[in-house]
Enzyme design. Structure first.
Site, PDB file in Angstrom:
ATOM      1  N   ASP A   1      -5.325   4.500  10.293  1.00  0.00           N
ATOM      2  CA  ASP A   1      -6.764   4.641  10.012  1.00  0.00           C
ATOM      3  C   ASP A   1      -7.309   3.435   9.263  1.00  0.00           C
ATOM      4  O   ASP A   1      -8.518   3.197   9.252  1.00  0.00           O
ATOM      5  CB  ASP A   1      -7.012   5.885   9.141  1.00  0.00           C
ATOM      6  CG  ASP A   1      -6.687   7.157   9.892  1.00  0.00           C
ATOM      7  OD1 ASP A   1      -6.657   7.112  11.129  1.00  0.00           O
ATOM      8  OD2 ASP A   1      -6.457   8.179   9.232  1.00  0.00           O
TER       9      ASP A   1
ATOM     10  N   GLU B   1      -8.792  13.362  15.683  1.00  0.00           N
ATOM     11  CA  GLU B   1      -8.333  13.658  14.324  1.00  0.00           C
ATOM     12  C   GLU B   1      -9.087  14.879  13.810  1.00  0.00           C
ATOM     13  O   GLU B   1      -9.830  15.524  14.550  1.00  0.00           O
ATOM     14  CB  GLU B   1      -8.542  12.454  13.398  1.00  0.00           C
ATOM     15  CG  GLU B   1      -7.537  11.341  13.613  1.00  0.00           C
ATOM     16  CD  GLU B   1      -7.341  10.438  12.392  1.00  0.00           C
ATOM     17  OE1 GLU B   1      -7.899  10.722  11.315  1.00  0.00           O
ATOM     18  OE2 GLU B   1      -6.613   9.424  12.528  1.00  0.00           O
TER      19      GLU B   1
ATOM     20  N   HIS C   1       0.827  -1.206   0.000  1.00  0.00           N
ATOM     21  CA  HIS C   1       0.000   0.000   0.000  1.00  0.00           C
ATOM     22  C   HIS C   1       0.857   1.251   0.000  1.00  0.00           C
ATOM     23  O   HIS C   1       0.440   2.322   0.421  1.00  0.00           O
ATOM     24  CB  HIS C   1      -0.984  -0.030   1.173  1.00  0.00           C
ATOM     25  CG  HIS C   1      -2.218  -0.799   0.813  1.00  0.00           C
ATOM     26  ND1 HIS C   1      -2.144  -2.056   0.278  1.00  0.00           N
ATOM     27  CD2 HIS C   1      -3.526  -0.479   0.856  1.00  0.00           C
ATOM     28  CE1 HIS C   1      -3.377  -2.488   0.025  1.00  0.00           C
ATOM     29  NE2 HIS C   1      -4.231  -1.541   0.369  1.00  0.00           N
TER      30      HIS C   1
HETATM   31  P1  FAD Z   1       4.431  -1.899   1.766  1.00  0.00           P
HETATM   32  O1  FAD Z   1       3.868  -0.858   0.864  1.00  0.00           O
HETATM   33  O2  FAD Z   1       4.382  -3.274   1.288  1.00  0.00           O
HETATM   34  O3  FAD Z   1       5.925  -1.516   2.160  1.00  0.00           O
HETATM   35  C1  FAD Z   1       6.268  -0.206   2.579  1.00  0.00           C
HETATM   36  C2  FAD Z   1       7.784  -0.100   2.784  1.00  0.00           C
HETATM   37  O4  FAD Z   1       8.166  -0.895   3.878  1.00  0.00           O
HETATM   38  C3  FAD Z   1       8.599  -0.610   1.598  1.00  0.00           C
HETATM   39  O5  FAD Z   1       9.779   0.124   1.512  1.00  0.00           O
HETATM   40  C4  FAD Z   1       8.880  -2.041   1.961  1.00  0.00           C
HETATM   41  O6  FAD Z   1      10.036  -2.537   1.335  1.00  0.00           O
HETATM   42  C5  FAD Z   1       9.049  -1.922   3.463  1.00  0.00           C
HETATM   43  N1  FAD Z   1       8.630  -3.143   4.152  1.00  0.00           N
HETATM   44  C6  FAD Z   1       7.493  -3.844   3.993  1.00  0.00           C
HETATM   45  N2  FAD Z   1       7.468  -4.881   4.834  1.00  0.00           N
HETATM   46  C7  FAD Z   1       8.609  -4.821   5.542  1.00  0.00           C
HETATM   47  C8  FAD Z   1       9.186  -5.620   6.559  1.00  0.00           C
HETATM   48  N3  FAD Z   1       8.579  -6.693   7.031  1.00  0.00           N
HETATM   49  N4  FAD Z   1      10.389  -5.260   7.037  1.00  0.00           N
HETATM   50  C9  FAD Z   1      11.039  -4.171   6.584  1.00  0.00           C
HETATM   51  N5  FAD Z   1      10.554  -3.388   5.613  1.00  0.00           N
HETATM   52  C10 FAD Z   1       9.349  -3.705   5.112  1.00  0.00           C
HETATM   53  N6  FAD Z   1      -0.122   5.305   7.376  1.00  0.00           N
HETATM   54  C11 FAD Z   1      -0.246   5.817   8.601  1.00  0.00           C
HETATM   55  O7  FAD Z   1       0.745   6.014   9.296  1.00  0.00           O
HETATM   56  N7  FAD Z   1      -1.468   6.101   9.123  1.00  0.00           N
HETATM   57  C12 FAD Z   1      -2.614   5.861   8.443  1.00  0.00           C
HETATM   58  O8  FAD Z   1      -3.691   6.118   8.948  1.00  0.00           O
HETATM   59  C13 FAD Z   1      -2.514   5.302   7.141  1.00  0.00           C
HETATM   60  N8  FAD Z   1      -3.609   5.008   6.435  1.00  0.00           N
HETATM   61  C14 FAD Z   1      -3.490   4.457   5.192  1.00  0.00           C
HETATM   62  C15 FAD Z   1      -4.638   4.168   4.468  1.00  0.00           C
HETATM   63  C16 FAD Z   1      -4.544   3.602   3.218  1.00  0.00           C
HETATM   64  C17 FAD Z   1      -5.812   3.292   2.448  1.00  0.00           C
HETATM   65  C18 FAD Z   1      -3.279   3.375   2.646  1.00  0.00           C
HETATM   66  C19 FAD Z   1      -3.153   2.832   1.271  1.00  0.00           C
HETATM   67  C20 FAD Z   1      -2.121   3.692   3.351  1.00  0.00           C
HETATM   68  C21 FAD Z   1      -2.219   4.232   4.628  1.00  0.00           C
HETATM   69  N9  FAD Z   1      -1.092   4.549   5.374  1.00  0.00           N
HETATM   70  C22 FAD Z   1      -1.221   5.061   6.630  1.00  0.00           C
HETATM   71  C23 FAD Z   1       0.254   4.403   4.817  1.00  0.00           C
HETATM   72  C24 FAD Z   1       0.816   3.050   5.173  1.00  0.00           C
HETATM   73  O9  FAD Z   1       1.107   2.981   6.537  1.00  0.00           O
HETATM   74  C25 FAD Z   1       2.122   2.807   4.424  1.00  0.00           C
HETATM   75  O10 FAD Z   1       1.930   2.972   3.048  1.00  0.00           O
HETATM   76  C26 FAD Z   1       2.631   1.398   4.712  1.00  0.00           C
HETATM   77  O11 FAD Z   1       3.926   1.280   4.223  1.00  0.00           O
HETATM   78  C27 FAD Z   1       1.757   0.375   4.049  1.00  0.00           C
HETATM   79  O12 FAD Z   1       1.995  -0.889   4.586  1.00  0.00           O
HETATM   80  P2  FAD Z   1       2.231  -2.111   3.616  1.00  0.00           P
HETATM   81  O13 FAD Z   1       2.176  -3.324   4.441  1.00  0.00           O
HETATM   82  O14 FAD Z   1       1.310  -2.035   2.467  1.00  0.00           O
HETATM   83  O15 FAD Z   1       3.730  -1.776   3.187  1.00  0.00           O
END
Ligand code: FAD
Length: 541
Positions: free
Chosen positions: A185, A296, A124
């Site tokens: 969120d 918020e 994400h």
């Molecule tokens: P990914 O997109 O898969 O990875 C993000 C980064 O972390 C990449 O660089 C990846 O290589 C690295 N990574 C992934 N897994 C690991 C691991 N196990 N160890 C080390 N590195 C790793 N953020 C907030 O803080 N608050 C919010 O309220 C919030 N709401 C959101 C709502 C939506 C609909 C979306 C799409 C995003 C939101 N986000 C929010 C942002 C979100 O926290 C970040 O985009 C987060 O990185 C997404 O998690 P993911 O598991 O999809 O990570």
């Protein structure tokens, strides 16, 4: 007339040269895309020599899980839907040792392979941060470790996998009447993904972000070592990894602190038409001792029938006055607050809530209330996801911009951005709320503004595919750039959250005095710059 033989020879030589050049350019690894803001898709029509060597070398690894080399274009996509870097392989690990063996192998191959490794959580990210052009993407959700383990007692915690989704952690911990304290969120994100950033939501003013609520991590470093770290053990790695943008290690396990879970949530929305009144109230609430549990806020620009829309999930305190309220043509500020409670204590909760509300300066006719189960409250964005997916509006480009703004500059920022740059409509929710820095641990890698109180401001825009109008990608990106330009011209002291930059100089500016520490940690834990290449901070060595 020239003779035909030399001409065809020349042509053959030319074709050969073109072929060699294609091979050469195809074999240039990720560095071509490092520090580039352009999106690119790399169809694997030609497998360059170096890639085929890398494939056969990966294929030889003895793993419990497996590598995929085909049908891996899913790993070149993310929520942002703007950056697409095709990897060479996707690892579906079954164990931590699969991850460790893979990273160790890539590390031992040295500079010749130029392979990089990206952990992919739920993908994400917004600008390809979990992608690895011609590298290895590790599908963290397939990691099978020990079952999630919940420890009750005075300081309860859960041990979860780095690939676990927060929504699953919520459901598991609730079986013991417990839950994590700090959230995002949206809960369909992985532990490793949010801990690599911060994990900020309406509880952060009280508990700090998610990275402040972690007791211990298990990490695979860029050398392939499996290291357990905490405040007391390998503290440098522990704090480096938290908010470390995946640069120092892959989080395979996290020990997350828990608290007794409430059953119900009183969820409240009120409106303001003056920014200063709104932000003064927000700041008062985050600073008072016995406040709400979640705080918020939203900026709402020129929305027709806003309060009418709220009626599907909230009840107006004064239905008649609420029905007369006109939101159209106005810029409004919505304070969103919540108080947790048990049904048997609802009287006390209501008294407390009334007393807190009586100190606020919102427009009286706009008080809306609701009572929902805790899970429904926390998982609220998922409902929007389902609706948007059904309309084909989830998998579209998301040019989001997230900023942290110091308190002393928030009025100037609001005046310029909400009063001038964003006119007409917004293309998605705009969140705005303050947090207390004193609740945030400053030893992590997360970069925040200098001041004691700062605001999280999130422009969560969606771009209509192929639109060239105000709801199109081009327009929204230009608007984001105007906001960033304003911040830098007016010396707002803003820091990007979920940061994205094109050059190392910009990264250096982002980190400021912390840059040296960040570089030192990188050379200690990932000296070949193998990990998380999609962040585009360091070049592979
Ligand atoms: P990914 O997109 O898969 O990875 C993000 C980064 O972390 C990449 O660089 C990846 O290589 C690295 N990574 C992934 N897994 C690991 C691991 N196990 N160890 C080390 N590195 C790793 N953020 C907030 O803080 N608050 C919010 O309220 C919030 N709401 C959101 C709502 C939506 C609909 C979306 C799409 C995003 C939101 N986000 C929010 C942002 C979100 O926290 C970040 O985009 C987060 O990185 C997404 O998690 P993911 O598991 O999809 O990570």
């Amino acid at each position: 007339m020239g003779s035909p033989a030399p001409a065809s020879l020349k042509q053959n030589n030319l074709l050969f040269l073109v072929f060699i050049m294609i091979l050469f350019f195809c074999s240039i690894p990720d560095t071509a895309n490092l520090c580039s803001s352009q999106s690119s898709v790399n169809p694997r029509t030609v497998i360059p020599y170096k890639s085929s060597t890398n494939i056969s070398s990966l294929e030889k690894l003895q793993l419990e899980g497996y590598f995929s080399f085909d049908h891996i274009d899913f790993a070149a996509r993310d929520f942002g839907n703007r950056y697409h870097f095709l990897p060479l392989a996707v690892l579906h690990p079954k164990s931590v040792s699969d991850i460790s063996s893979t990273v160790k192998h890539v590390f031992k191959m040295g500079s010749t392979s130029q392979l990089t490794v990206a952990a992919r959580g739920h993908s994400h990210s917004l600008q390809g941060q979990a992608q690895a052009h011609q590298g290895v993407v590790i599908n963290m959700e397939s990691l099978q470790g020990p079952e999630m383990q919940i420890h009750t007692g005075e300081l309860p915690y859960v041990d979860a996998s780095g690939g676990d989704l927060w929504i699953n952690i919520l459901h598991e911990t609730l079986k013991h009447g417990l839950a994590p304290k700090s959230w995002t969120d949206y809960l369909h994100l992985t532990v490793g993904g949010t801990l690599s950033n911060a994990g900020i939501s309406g509880q952060a003013f009280k508990h700090g972000p998610q990275i402040n609520n972690i007791y211990q991590l298990e990490v695979v470093t860029g050398k392939g070592e499996v290291v357990t770290c905490s405040e007391k053990q390998n503290a440098e790695l522990f704090y480096g990894v938290l908010g470390g943008l995946g640069q120092f290690g892959i989080i395979t396990r996290a020990r997350i602190s828990l608290e007794p879970a409430p059953k119900m949530v009183k969820w409240i929305r009120v409106l303001y038409d003056e920014f200063s009144k709104f932000s003064n109230d927000q700041e008062r609430l985050i600073s008072s001792k016995d406040s709400f549990d979640y705080i918020e806020g939203l900026v709402i620009i020129n929305r027709t029938g806003l309060l009418n829309n709220w009626r599907s999930s909230f009840n107006p305190k004064d239905p008649l006055q609420a029905s007369r309220f006109i939101s159209e043509g106005k810029t409004l500020y919505c304070l969103e607050i919540a108080k947790y409670f048990s049904p048997d204590e609802s009287d006390i909760m209501n008294q407390k809530t009334e007393s807190l509300l009586s100190e606020l300066n919102y427009i009286p006719s706009t008080l809306f209330l609701s009572e929902v189960p805790y899970v429904e409250f926390l998982d609220r964005v998922h409902l929007s996801e389902i609706k948007l997916r059904s309309k084909g509006l989830w998998e579209i480009p998301h040019p989001w911009l997230n900023l942290l703004i110091p308190r002393t500059k928030i009025n100037e920022f609001a005046q310029a951005v909400f009063g001038n740059i964003l006119t007409g409509n917004s293309n998605g929710p705009i969140l705005i709320y303050p947090v207390n820095k004193s609740k945030w641990n400053n030893r992590t890698s997360l970069i925040t503004p200098e001041e004691e109180i700062f605001y999280q401001v999130a422009f969560l825009s969606s771009a209509m595919p192929s639109s060239t109008g105000k709801d199109g990608l081009f327009h929204i990106l230009a608007q984001n750039q105007r906001i960033l330009d304003f911040c830098s011209k007016a010396s707002i002291g803003a820091k990007q959250y979920l940061p994205h930059y094109s050059t190392q100089e910009e990264w250096q500016t982002h980190f400021g005095p912390q840059w040296e520490v960040f570089v030192r940690r990188k050379s200690t834990y990932d000296p070949m710059a193998i990990l998380a290449p999609g962040q585009r901070i360091f070049r592979r060595k």
